[in-house]
Design a protein around this motif. Sequence first.
Motif, PDB file in Angstrom:
ATOM      1  N   LEU A  45       0.809  -1.222   0.000  1.00 39.53           N
ATOM      2  CA  LEU A  45       0.000   0.000   0.000  1.00 39.53           C
ATOM      3  C   LEU A  45       0.836   1.264   0.000  1.00 39.53           C
ATOM      4  N   LEU A  46       2.165   1.136   0.040  1.00 37.23           N
ATOM      5  CA  LEU A  46       3.001   2.327   0.045  1.00 37.23           C
ATOM      6  C   LEU A  46       2.849   3.052  -1.283  1.00 37.23           C
ATOM      7  N   ARG A  47       2.923   4.370  -1.214  1.00 35.93           N
ATOM      8  CA  ARG A  47       2.729   5.159  -2.426  1.00 35.93           C
ATOM      9  C   ARG A  47       3.879   4.901  -3.378  1.00 35.93           C
ATOM     10  N   GLU A  48       3.541   4.372  -4.568  1.00 36.60           N
ATOM     11  CA  GLU A  48       4.608   3.927  -5.464  1.00 36.60           C
ATOM     12  C   GLU A  48       4.893   4.915  -6.574  1.00 36.60           C
ATOM     13  N   GLU A  49       4.205   6.058  -6.576  1.00 33.13           N
ATOM     14  CA  GLU A  49       4.400   6.986  -7.689  1.00 33.13           C
ATOM     15  C   GLU A  49       5.513   7.984  -7.416  1.00 33.13           C
ATOM     16  N   THR A  50       6.609   7.501  -6.847  1.00 35.82           N
ATOM     17  CA  THR A  50       7.768   8.370  -6.687  1.00 35.82           C
ATOM     18  C   THR A  50       8.967   7.664  -7.313  1.00 35.82           C
ATOM     19  N   PRO A  51       9.960   8.412  -7.763  1.00 36.10           N
ATOM     20  CA  PRO A  51      11.112   7.765  -8.410  1.00 36.10           C
ATOM     21  C   PRO A  51      11.816   6.781  -7.480  1.00 36.10           C
ATOM     22  N   ILE A  52      11.885   7.117  -6.202  1.00 34.45           N
ATOM     23  CA  ILE A  52      12.611   6.240  -5.286  1.00 34.45           C
ATOM     24  C   ILE A  52      11.906   4.898  -5.152  1.00 34.45           C
ATOM     25  N   VAL A  53      10.595   4.944  -4.962  1.00 34.31           N
ATOM     26  CA  VAL A  53       9.870   3.678  -4.772  1.00 34.31           C
ATOM     27  C   VAL A  53       9.839   2.900  -6.080  1.00 34.31           C
ATOM     28  N   GLN A  54       9.771   3.613  -7.209  1.00 29.58           N
ATOM     29  CA  GLN A  54       9.812   2.904  -8.492  1.00 29.58           C
ATOM     30  C   GLN A  54      11.121   2.135  -8.618  1.00 29.58           C
ATOM     31  N   GLU A  55      12.240   2.760  -8.238  1.00 31.98           N
ATOM     32  CA  GLU A  55      13.535   2.084  -8.323  1.00 31.98           C
ATOM     33  C   GLU A  55      13.572   0.900  -7.358  1.00 31.98           C
ATOM     34  N   ALA A  56      12.986   1.079  -6.155  1.00 38.61           N
ATOM     35  CA  ALA A  56      12.981  -0.018  -5.186  1.00 38.61           C
ATOM     36  C   ALA A  56      12.170  -1.189  -5.720  1.00 38.61           C
ATOM     37  N   ILE A  57      11.023  -0.886  -6.353  1.00 36.87           N
ATOM     38  CA  ILE A  57      10.210  -1.963  -6.919  1.00 36.87           C
ATOM     39  C   ILE A  57      10.961  -2.665  -8.035  1.00 36.87           C
ATOM     40  N   ALA A  58      11.748  -1.894  -8.827  1.00 39.92           N
ATOM     41  CA  ALA A  58      12.540  -2.513  -9.897  1.00 39.92           C
ATOM     42  C   ALA A  58      13.579  -3.464  -9.327  1.00 39.92           C
ATOM     43  N   ARG A  59      13.971  -3.251  -8.073  1.00 41.56           N
ATOM     44  CA  ARG A  59      14.999  -4.110  -7.489  1.00 41.56           C
ATOM     45  C   ARG A  59      14.426  -5.315  -6.782  1.00 41.56           C
ATOM     46  N   LEU A  60      13.094  -5.450  -6.732  1.00 46.48           N
ATOM     47  CA  LEU A  60      12.523  -6.609  -6.067  1.00 46.48           C
ATOM     48  C   LEU A  60      12.860  -7.871  -6.838  1.00 46.48           C
ATOM     49  N   GLY A  61      13.008  -8.968  -6.109  1.00 44.37           N
ATOM     50  CA  GLY A  61      13.225 -10.244  -6.770  1.00 44.37           C
ATOM     51  C   GLY A  61      11.956 -10.701  -7.471  1.00 44.37           C
ATOM     52  N   ARG A  62      12.108 -11.742  -8.281  1.00 46.66           N
ATOM     53  CA  ARG A  62      10.998 -12.214  -9.096  1.00 46.66           C
ATOM     54  C   ARG A  62       9.825 -12.696  -8.259  1.00 46.66           C
ATOM     55  N   ASP A  63      10.132 -13.462  -7.181  1.00 46.26           N
ATOM     56  CA  ASP A  63       9.037 -14.009  -6.360  1.00 46.26           C
ATOM     57  C   ASP A  63       8.232 -12.889  -5.743  1.00 46.26           C
ATOM     58  N   GLU A  64       8.954 -11.914  -5.177  1.00 47.52           N
ATOM     59  CA  GLU A  64       8.256 -10.822  -4.498  1.00 47.52           C
ATOM     60  C   GLU A  64       7.437 -10.006  -5.481  1.00 47.52           C
ATOM     61  N   THR A  65       7.994  -9.787  -6.683  1.00 47.66           N
ATOM     62  CA  THR A  65       7.245  -8.998  -7.680  1.00 47.66           C
ATOM     63  C   THR A  65       5.968  -9.727  -8.076  1.00 47.66           C
ATOM     64  N   ASP A  66       6.094 -11.037  -8.322  1.00 45.19           N
ATOM     65  CA  ASP A  66       4.899 -11.799  -8.713  1.00 45.19           C
ATOM     66  C   ASP A  66       3.852 -11.753  -7.624  1.00 45.19           C
ATOM     67  N   GLY A  67       4.306 -11.947  -6.360  1.00 49.43           N
ATOM     68  CA  GLY A  67       3.350 -11.934  -5.247  1.00 49.43           C
ATOM     69  C   GLY A  67       2.654 -10.591  -5.140  1.00 49.43           C
ATOM     70  N   ARG A  68       3.409  -9.531  -5.299  1.00 47.21           N
ATOM     71  CA  ARG A  68       2.861  -8.175  -5.186  1.00 47.21           C
ATOM     72  C   ARG A  68       1.798  -7.928  -6.250  1.00 47.21           C
ATOM     73  N   VAL A  69       2.139  -8.289  -7.479  1.00 45.74           N
ATOM     74  CA  VAL A  69       1.190  -8.060  -8.579  1.00 45.74           C
ATOM     75  C   VAL A  69      -0.086  -8.852  -8.348  1.00 45.74           C
ATOM     76  N   PHE A  70       0.087 -10.121  -7.921  1.00 47.05           N
ATOM     77  CA  PHE A  70      -1.105 -10.956  -7.682  1.00 47.05           C
ATOM     78  C   PHE A  70      -1.967 -10.367  -6.570  1.00 47.05           C
ATOM     79  N   ARG A  71      -1.343  -9.971  -5.465  1.00 48.27           N
ATOM     80  CA  ARG A  71      -2.133  -9.458  -4.340  1.00 48.27           C
ATOM     81  C   ARG A  71      -2.866  -8.191  -4.744  1.00 48.27           C
TER      82      ARG A  71
END
Lengths: 428, 123
Positions: free
Chosen positions: B42-68
Amino acid sequence: RNMFSTKAAKLASRGYASVASPSVASTANGIKVAAVAGASGASPLASVSLVINGGSRFESSDFSGAAHFLKGFGFRNTQGRTSFRTVREAELNGATLTASATRENITYTVQCFKEAVPYFVEVLADIATKSKFAEHEFREVARLVAFESLSARHNAETRVLDGLHQAAFRGGLGNSLYALESSPVASGDKVRQYAQSVVVPGRIAVVGTGVDAQELAALVAESPLGSLAASGPAGPQAAAAQAVGGVQQVYESAAPVSHYALGFTTKDAASVQPLAALLNASSRVKWSSSGGSTSLAHLAASSGFGIAPFAFGYSDAGLVGVVVSAPRSLIKNAVQLVAEGIQKNVALADEQAIGRAVAKAAVDAAEAEGTAAGQIEALAKHALGQGMGKALAVGELKSAAESVFSSKPVAASLGLPQDTAYVDTLGF
Amino acid sequence: MLEPVARIVQNNSAFRAICRPLANTWVNLSGYRRLGLRYDDLLREETPIVQEAIARLGRDETDGRVFRQKRAFQLSLSHAELPSPQWTKPQDDYKYLQPLIEEVRLEVAERDAFNSMTTVSRK
């Protein structure tokens, strides 16, 4: 905040050791340190290199390509310092950071001012012991590694020489320097495992130019490298290089110019440079019409194809020979002429030709030691005990030439199979 | 400016022990776990910093996040919630993104610091 410790002033010390006999020290946990201090006041520059005996020779099949990745991970994020900070501080100091890999060693080099050496010893120790190998960095490094592998694959000379090593030595020294696209090293974790297996005190050396060996050893002992456990797993061991003769690696290519690497293996790495000088096709006298003094040079100049000699020396083997380049329709004939030339004139070279080769090798060696890269390589070999060997006398070179150039060669060819000379038909 | 003070207060174990029951009540009342979400989704993702952090997530975490996030969006469209066995468990509601955001924030701050510093020549 002054980032340089006060002992930096002591580093501009007098010393006249030459690269042939550097001062060698070692730290308490067994890291070798070798250094050559330039004459005081000669130059304010120094260099420090971290040499890790973990090149492609030591890759097992699960870690195929790991050495190439480890080289790419030089100067990246560590626990205490980001890659950005390392590079920016190097730029502010005017330092040059380089990472290179050979089949036996991976070397991280910093060329800087003498006052900055203590700081960069810390940097090198951090990248050896505390690199993060993060996944997002791995993706960047993988792109760089893929580009380097692609460039190497499309460079004809690099490709045939890589294939020649594979033909001659199979595993170990025959492992490619360049990671495959399908390499099993697919995550930062794998690179970390490989790094932890080879960053072991018995396999590391820190070499420097423009610094004093004892001072450098003290700096290394105080850095994180000094706290590496002295006893522990020794890391991947490579089997003794077993050279095989009469094998050819064939690469198909319909390019207009074909290349053919013909190589001879030897057990003594010290002989490869003088043997290559015997084969040499270039002249130290520019603009001479006879095209050089060796018979192969005459042959190449008169027949219109190119010859480039090569010499690779490793700790327990050597590979020496020529790369013949010719238009596709002429390569078969060119290779046969070169093979005849080697059998008749080089293996049985007369005293004069041997004398010229010895002199040329001596000059080449001295010239190489005048360059920064050559000095660092010579120091690294000395520190890690990778076989410097002494210069050969005329009689020794004569007998070496006879035995090496009449043994069965290995070959790697880049051209069409119909137009290739096969190594078992060359009469060796 | 008050960040070091905030960090000390937040990490004080007595303070955390007092806050924990209040925090748990707040989490239960806010109801994001009933939609199968984690706090970091639920963290606000529309900032450059959070976008970069999301880009650094591993594959499992990214998949889980998108699904949730997809599942929660569908639930909010249909004004429904997940059945209680499928609510996010407390042990699954860990900070998978906040450490990366902090890492990226520090890197950006370091870059700004280097870009705005003045150098003094030693000579």
